[in-house]
Design a protein around this motif. Sequence first.
Motif, PDB file in Angstrom:
ATOM      1  N   CYS A 150       0.823  -1.218   0.000  1.00  0.00           N
ATOM      2  CA  CYS A 150       0.000   0.000   0.000  1.00  0.00           C
ATOM      3  C   CYS A 150       0.855   1.265   0.000  1.00  0.00           C
ATOM      4  O   CYS A 150       0.588   2.203  -0.743  1.00  0.00           O
ATOM      5  N   GLU A 158       1.562  -1.559  -8.987  1.00  0.00           N
ATOM      6  CA  GLU A 158       0.534  -0.556  -9.316  1.00  0.00           C
ATOM      7  C   GLU A 158      -0.177  -0.913 -10.611  1.00  0.00           C
ATOM      8  O   GLU A 158      -1.403  -0.887 -10.690  1.00  0.00           O
ATOM      9  N   GLY A 179      -2.589  -3.814 -10.272  1.00  0.00           N
ATOM     10  CA  GLY A 179      -3.671  -3.647  -9.302  1.00  0.00           C
ATOM     11  C   GLY A 179      -3.422  -4.291  -7.953  1.00  0.00           C
ATOM     12  O   GLY A 179      -4.336  -4.395  -7.135  1.00  0.00           O
ATOM     13  N   ASP A 196      -4.068  -1.844  -5.161  1.00  0.00           N
ATOM     14  CA  ASP A 196      -5.508  -1.630  -4.948  1.00  0.00           C
ATOM     15  C   ASP A 196      -6.100  -2.754  -4.102  1.00  0.00           C
ATOM     16  O   ASP A 196      -6.905  -2.504  -3.196  1.00  0.00           O
ATOM     17  N   GLU A 197      -5.718  -3.991  -4.387  1.00  0.00           N
ATOM     18  CA  GLU A 197      -6.196  -5.132  -3.592  1.00  0.00           C
ATOM     19  C   GLU A 197      -5.689  -5.046  -2.161  1.00  0.00           C
ATOM     20  O   GLU A 197      -6.421  -5.356  -1.223  1.00  0.00           O
ATOM     21  N   LYS A 231      -4.933  -2.315  -0.492  1.00  0.00           N
ATOM     22  CA  LYS A 231      -5.687  -1.249   0.181  1.00  0.00           C
ATOM     23  C   LYS A 231      -7.089  -1.721   0.543  1.00  0.00           C
ATOM     24  O   LYS A 231      -7.583  -1.466   1.640  1.00  0.00           O
ATOM     25  N   GLU A 232      -7.730  -2.424  -0.367  1.00  0.00           N
ATOM     26  CA  GLU A 232      -9.076  -2.950  -0.106  1.00  0.00           C
ATOM     27  C   GLU A 232      -9.052  -3.937   1.053  1.00  0.00           C
ATOM     28  O   GLU A 232      -9.933  -3.936   1.901  1.00  0.00           O
TER      29      GLU A 232
END
Length: 134
Positions: free
Chosen positions: A109, A117, A120, A123-124, A126-127
Amino acid sequence: MGQEDIFALIPKDKFDTSTIDELMKLNEDEVKIILPELLYWIADFNWPIAKEMINVLKRFSNNLTPLIQNALRADESDDMLKYWIIRELIPVLSKEVQKNILTDIKRICDSPTVTEEIEGVCDEAKEFIENYNL
């Protein structure tokens, strides 16, 4: 079960789910020698073996922590494996294992590689952090 028999249980291709039942019968000592190879089979969740392998891997979650930590390192180049580990495997593992891997997820993150980046992975990560109260 002998080592040769255990190695014979590693899937031969992305469609080979024939050994899943036998893999589920292994104990932690038996499976240790093939866990790195089994983790590989979730690198693409479009593969039929991937969903089945999640069920096998979660049985041995205590032995997975160092393998997951290694896979999530910045110098590891298999970003799709990182993506699927974070998206599909880590959520089904115990809270204890998730906590042990949290530093590695936070690294993604806070300091993602360029390819993390692009693919993705960040993004995973962070989710995951947003959705799992650790």
